[in-house]
Write a protein that holds these residues in place. Structure first.
Motif, PDB file in Angstrom:
ATOM      1  N   GLY A  26       0.808  -1.595   0.343  1.00 47.26           N
ATOM      2  CA  GLY A  26       0.700   0.418  -0.059  1.00 47.26           C
ATOM      3  C   GLY A  26       0.661   1.436   0.015  1.00 47.26           C
ATOM      4  N   SER A  27       1.892   1.071  -0.405  1.00 45.72           N
ATOM      5  CA  SER A  27       2.404   2.070  -0.401  1.00 45.72           C
ATOM      6  C   SER A  27       2.560   3.813  -1.108  1.00 45.72           C
ATOM      7  N   PRO A  28       2.430   4.725  -1.038  1.00 50.50           N
ATOM      8  CA  PRO A  28       1.797   5.336  -2.144  1.00 50.50           C
ATOM      9  C   PRO A  28       3.228   5.838  -2.952  1.00 50.50           C
ATOM     10  N   ARG A  29       3.148   5.348  -4.272  1.00 47.32           N
ATOM     11  CA  ARG A  29       3.602   4.936  -5.566  1.00 47.32           C
ATOM     12  C   ARG A  29       4.274   6.241  -5.756  1.00 47.32           C
ATOM     13  N   THR A  30       3.636   7.565  -5.819  1.00 46.75           N
ATOM     14  CA  THR A  30       4.298   8.767  -6.234  1.00 46.75           C
ATOM     15  C   THR A  30       5.573   9.206  -5.281  1.00 46.75           C
ATOM     16  N   ARG A  31       5.930   8.755  -4.587  1.00 46.58           N
ATOM     17  CA  ARG A  31       7.284   8.609  -2.892  1.00 46.58           C
ATOM     18  C   ARG A  31       8.345   7.715  -4.238  1.00 46.58           C
ATOM     19  N   ASN A  32       8.247   6.655  -5.330  1.00 47.12           N
ATOM     20  CA  ASN A  32       9.182   6.169  -5.884  1.00 47.12           C
ATOM     21  C   ASN A  32       9.995   7.488  -6.671  1.00 47.12           C
ATOM     22  N   TYR A  33      10.803   6.594  -7.289  1.00 47.65           N
ATOM     23  CA  TYR A  33      11.608   7.669  -7.953  1.00 47.65           C
ATOM     24  C   TYR A  33      12.519   6.996  -8.748  1.00 47.65           C
ATOM     25  N   ILE A  34      12.879   7.896 -10.552  1.00 46.07           N
ATOM     26  CA  ILE A  34      13.871   6.975 -10.731  1.00 46.07           C
ATOM     27  C   ILE A  34      14.522   7.552 -11.302  1.00 46.07           C
ATOM     28  N   ALA A  35      16.288   8.238 -10.768  1.00 50.95           N
ATOM     29  CA  ALA A  35      17.224   9.004 -10.704  1.00 50.95           C
ATOM     30  C   ALA A  35      17.407   8.886 -12.553  1.00 50.95           C
ATOM     31  N   GLN A  36      17.644  10.756 -12.707  1.00 52.78           N
ATOM     32  CA  GLN A  36      17.381  11.028 -14.420  1.00 52.78           C
ATOM     33  C   GLN A  36      19.263  11.820 -14.170  1.00 52.78           C
ATOM     34  N   LYS A  37      19.703  11.962 -13.444  1.00 55.11           N
ATOM     35  CA  LYS A  37      21.321  11.999 -13.389  1.00 55.11           C
ATOM     36  C   LYS A  37      22.102  10.821 -12.810  1.00 55.11           C
ATOM     37  N   ASP A  38      23.323  10.656 -13.594  1.00 59.29           N
ATOM     38  CA  ASP A  38      24.061   9.197 -14.093  1.00 59.29           C
ATOM     39  C   ASP A  38      24.627   9.137 -12.277  1.00 59.29           C
TER      40      ASP A  38
END
Length: 418
Positions: free
Chosen positions: A131-143
């Protein structure tokens, strides 16, 4: 799903555990306030009685019901762990002989920031818990993941002291994201399996926050290799856990191989509604076929189904829904044919004084679907359906499936995965 069963003449009783969602499908489905009081009714139905769970946090309860002789479609305690505990899910995949991206578990934002500083490579942040909010997940954009490090520092400055975080950092894998989903009958997977391409970001062009899902392309064609390579190796562990239901593995594919990322141990939203558009057998027949282990296939249409999620503000968040959108009328085009109406799978709606209005907790109105031999034509069909739904401030993505039909399918075929 329940509405379709009810319309086909079956007795259906629905329990809604979330009090904030008690209005959903009010006036449209037969409801019960206590599902356990209905167990005698289910048992009296004998082989035609089914209990269906659509969550990934009641697995132990499902196991107990099965032990008591009930036919349960859903998951199991193991299925809950596979979805909620990401590193555990990855370990099960590795034990089944599948390769996985290295991931690291954390319960401290500060420690995670220090880890990224020592690695200086691209990572993906994923929180544990079904049930964790998916909006808090994140994919790094910088290498070097410096943007992810900044986000972790922000989370650290705003975290609640009484509830430490629980998340993983997974090494970023370049490739094409694809899912493979199968129906496990308690012993083995049905041969009928699907592939899917989820679009998780809020805005067209893959911009904005990760919402869970804004639309998906589904097909039952060409899934054999992924079923054999990804799902079938998991059969033994699912069999030992008593799992009976749908399960999906999301993965990255590239020239080096397949990299499973995460499980969905339940019917996903809007996946079930999009899959159904390709089914030539109703859900209840598929479920009984699974429980009776009376066949390994069910009939599906060729081609593709595209689903476009329809939302109103404040989706993907909940704050402010009462003021912004809850209770707004939902109007359908007066020229909508029965087939077109069947292509709309509503979610957070209810009937009020003979009118359809928005309901629920966040403005997830439903999904408009389209089917065709090609992704391009299925996209066009789905968009045509979406344009015939009239709700103030209705939002949806108009690019679902664009890259799938133009790029992804061809590349996956060239790599030999489809």
């Amino acid at each position: 799903m329940y509405g379709g069963m009810q319309a086909r003449g079956h007795e259906v009783r629905v329990f809604v555990s979330d009090t904030a969602s008690h209005g959903v499908f009010s006036g449209m489905l037969t409801r019960t306030d206590d599902w356990q009081q209905e167990l005698g009714w289910v048992r009296q139905a004998g082989p035609a009685g089914l209990i269906l769970f659509e969550t990934a946090n009641h697995g132990a309860l499902q196991d107990a019901l099965r032990a008591d002789g009930f036919q349960v479609i859903g998951g199991s305690a193991l299925g809950d762990r596979l979805e909620a505990e990401r590193e555990y899910g990855q370990s099960v995949l590795r034990q089944a002989g599948l390769r996985t991206a290295p991931s690291h578990s954390f319960t401290s934002y500060r420690q995670a920031s220090e880890f990224l500083a020592s690695r200086r490579q691209r990572f993906v942040l994923k929180f544990n818990g079904a049930g964790s909010p998916r909006t808090r997940n994140y994919i790094a954009q910088k290498d070097d993941s410096s943007d992810l490090t900044a986000l972790l520092d922000f989370y650290a400055a705003h975290e609640a002291p009484e509830s430490p975080p629980d998340f993983v950092l997974m090494e970023y894998i370049e490739g094409i994201e694809i899912g493979v989903g199968g129906y496990f009958n308690g012993v083995e997977f049905l041969e009928t399996a699907c592939i899917d391409f989820e679009h998780k970001r809020f805005f067209p062009g893959e911009l904005g926050e990760l919402t869970g899902e804004m639309g998906t392309v589904v097909s039952y064609d060409g899934s054999g290799k992924l079923r054999d390579q990804v799902l079938n190796p998991l059969a033994a562990v699912l069999r030992d856990s008593g799992y009976c239901g749908y399960i999906n593995v999301n993965l990255m594919a590239n020239v080096q191989g397949l990299w499973p990322l995460e499980f969905t141990s339940r019917f996903g939203y809007p996946g079930y509604a999009i899959c159904e558009r390709l089914h030539r057998e109703p859900w209840e027949d598929i479920f009984l076929k699974m429980h009776r282990q009376s066949g390994l296939r069910f009939d599906t249409a060729p081609g593709f189904a595209v689903g476009i999620v329809l939302t109103v503000p404040p989706f993907p968040y909940t704050h402010g829904y009462e003021e912004l959108s809850k209770g707004i009328p939902v109007i359908l085009d007066e020229g909508l044919s029965p087939a077109e109406r069947a292509a709309i799978a509503f979610a957070e709606v209810e009937m009020h004084q003979d009118s359809l209005i928005t309901s629920g907790t966040c403005g997830y109105l439903g999904v408009a679907t389209g089917c065709a031999p090609t992704v391009k034509a299925a996209r066009a069909n789905a968009l045509e359906i979406a344009r015939k739904v009239y709700v103030p401030n209705l939002r949806y993505r108009n690019d679902i499936g664009a890259r799938v039909g133009e790029e992804s399918l061809g590349q996956l075929r060239r790599w030999g995965y489809l």
